[in-house]
Design an enzyme around this catalytic site. Structure first.
Site, mmCIF file in Angstrom:
data_model
loop_
_atom_site.group_PDB
_atom_site.id
_atom_site.type_symbol
_atom_site.label_atom_id
_atom_site.label_comp_id
_atom_site.label_asym_id
_atom_site.label_seq_id
_atom_site.Cartn_x
_atom_site.Cartn_y
_atom_site.Cartn_z
ATOM 1 N N ASP A 234 0.868 -1.182 0.000
ATOM 2 C CA ASP A 234 0.000 0.000 0.000
ATOM 3 C C ASP A 234 0.902 1.229 0.000
ATOM 4 O O ASP A 234 1.742 1.387 0.879
ATOM 5 C CB ASP A 234 -0.877 -0.018 1.255
ATOM 6 C CG ASP A 234 -1.742 1.231 1.349
ATOM 7 O OD1 ASP A 234 -2.476 1.511 0.389
ATOM 8 O OD2 ASP A 234 -1.657 1.935 2.368
ATOM 9 N N GLU B 218 -1.374 -1.574 -5.647
ATOM 10 C CA GLU B 218 -2.639 -0.943 -6.019
ATOM 11 C C GLU B 218 -2.374 0.081 -7.105
ATOM 12 O O GLU B 218 -1.426 0.852 -7.016
ATOM 13 C CB GLU B 218 -3.248 -0.256 -4.804
ATOM 14 C CG GLU B 218 -4.661 0.186 -5.040
ATOM 15 C CD GLU B 218 -5.337 0.647 -3.765
ATOM 16 O OE1 GLU B 218 -6.564 0.611 -3.714
ATOM 17 O OE2 GLU B 218 -4.638 1.033 -2.827
ATOM 18 N N ASP C 276 -3.092 1.309 7.169
ATOM 19 C CA ASP C 276 -2.265 0.983 6.006
ATOM 20 C C ASP C 276 -1.937 -0.503 5.907
ATOM 21 O O ASP C 276 -1.932 -1.072 4.823
ATOM 22 C CB ASP C 276 -0.965 1.803 6.038
ATOM 23 C CG ASP C 276 -1.236 3.294 5.964
ATOM 24 O OD1 ASP C 276 -2.311 3.659 5.439
ATOM 25 O OD2 ASP C 276 -0.402 4.084 6.440
#
Ligand SMILES: [Zn+2]
Length: 403
Positions: free
Chosen positions: A189, A273, A355
């Site tokens: 992330d 991502e 996170d």
């Protein structure tokens, strides 16, 4: 597969002069041809063929009084310049027709004198020696071989960056060297507060020198904005800023290279991502921080190294609700405000770091996770049940998402 190897090089003053002439010619040929293409387009005609552009803006231009100085430099980079223009147009056309992956490509732009300059030589226009590289009509440029070139290069680009440093960038053909397999997978992330959070729980912050340089850059930019454009002081301030920017870029590249190498080394599958970086940069409050973080570069590095070392690299859609779902039970917590760093799942009562939870979900979304155990499908909680739990939990949740 193709790879680039870049080295610093140190031209003498007279070579610098010859190079600036070369850069100027390359730029001129590009700009002349581009202006012509734009005119033709406005007149409703098709883009002229590359061969015709070459003939008109190199061969014939040399015979005119206006452009006779094109004869003073090697012909190869001039041809390459128009080949590059052709490639830029093809990329743009393909992107318009939706035949190209990635973000939309813009049409080619005019080259500026103040920006980074480059000239590309293919085989025949250069020769590699022990401590130097020979270029036609420029001479032998002194080079520092910081690492060995694996094979003979197919082409090389001479670059002068806006801070006035010179580099040679070689294109070589390399064979991928697959690393031995591991069964570790990771979800990553990317964030503003912490550069990267791994699904293993590890958090990686930006290095301190990078942060310090960012602060200094802000100061120098302010300083530059107070100077009158075109004055001596302006020029001095601009150079100072360009030099710092160059250093900053190096510091960041170094950090991103080391981090991506480590991640590729340790994991078989890497899931990231897909961030809408260009969309986020429009948001001015976050823009500074984001554009400096080098997310795009990080992704490119991971992609390239995964291909080189035989790892699997995956990018998941940014529409996956990675930060809204509990990574233990799959319960949807709803949209969390950016200020909430920690939250408790209403269903299984696990305390989550925002996170780390997102990183775990990214790994799950990629379809590679050990935490999939007991996560068959999305857990449904009734509004009543959720509301009952909410009173005892410290987070704010938008109830519209419980469906
Ligand atoms: Zn849960």
């Amino acid at each position: 597969m193709k790879a680039r190897y870049r080295y610093r090089c140190y031209p003498t003053p007279s070579q610098q002069f010859a190079l600036s002439k070369l850069f100027g010619c390359v730029r001129k040929v590009w700009n002349d041809a581009l202006a012509h293409c734009i005119e033709e387009y406005k007149a409703g005609n098709k883009k002229p063929k590359n061969a015709d552009l070459q003939k008109r803006f190199i061969t014939q231009a040399k015979k005119t009084k206006d452009r006779e100085w094109l004869k003073e430099v090697s012909n190869i980079p001039l041809q390459q310049s128009l080949n590059d223009l052709e490639q830029a147009y093809q990329n743009f056309f393909k992107s318009c027709k939706g035949q190209r992956k990635g973000k939309p490509v813009r049409p080619p732009k005019f080259k500026k004198r103040r920006a980074k300059q480059s000239a590309r030589f293919r085989q025949g226009g250069f020769k590699v020696h022990e401590n130097s590289v020979y270029f036609a009509k420029v001479g032998k440029l002194k080079i520092v071989w910081s690492r060995e070139l694996p094979v003979a290069p197919s082409s090389v680009t001479v670059i002068k960056d806006s801070a006035g440093r010179y580099f040679l960038s070689f294109v070589v053909e390399i064979t991928p060297e697959f690393l031995s397999k591991t069964n570790r997978n990771v979800g990553i992330d990317l964030g503003i507060k912490t550069f990267a959070t791994l699904s293993t729980g590890e958090k990686i912050d930006d290095p301190k020198p990078l942060k310090n340089r960012l602060q200094r850059l802000r100061r120098l930019s302010k300083n530059l904005s107070r100077k009158t454009r075109g004055s001596k002081r302006y020029e001095r301030a601009r150079t100072r800023k360009a030099r710092l920017q160059a250093k900053l870029k190096d510091t960041r590249s170094d950090f991103l290279h080391k981090l991506s190498s480590q991640i590729i080394n340790e994991n078989q599958v890497i899931v990231l991502e897909d961030l809408n970086v260009s969309g986020m940069i429009k948001n001015r409050k976050l823009s500074r921080a984001i554009s400096d973080l080098g997310w795009r570069q990080f992704r490119t590095l991971l992609e390239g190294k995964a291909a080189k070392y035989g790892r699997e690299f995956q990018v998941i859609s940014r529409w996956e609700p990675t930060s809204q779902v509990c990574s233990c039970c799959g319960f949807r917590a709803g949209k969390l405000d950016l200020s909430i760093r920690e939250w408790i799942c209403l269903n299984c009562e696990t305390t989550h770091d925002r996170d780390i939870n997102a990183a775990k979900n990214i790994l799950v979304a990629g379809g590679h996770s050990e935490t999939l155990n007991g996560r068959g499908g999305r857990h449904k909680t009734s509004v009543k049940e959720a509301a009952a739990r909410e009173t005892s939990t410290p987070i704010r949740i938008h109830s519209t998402l419980y469906q």
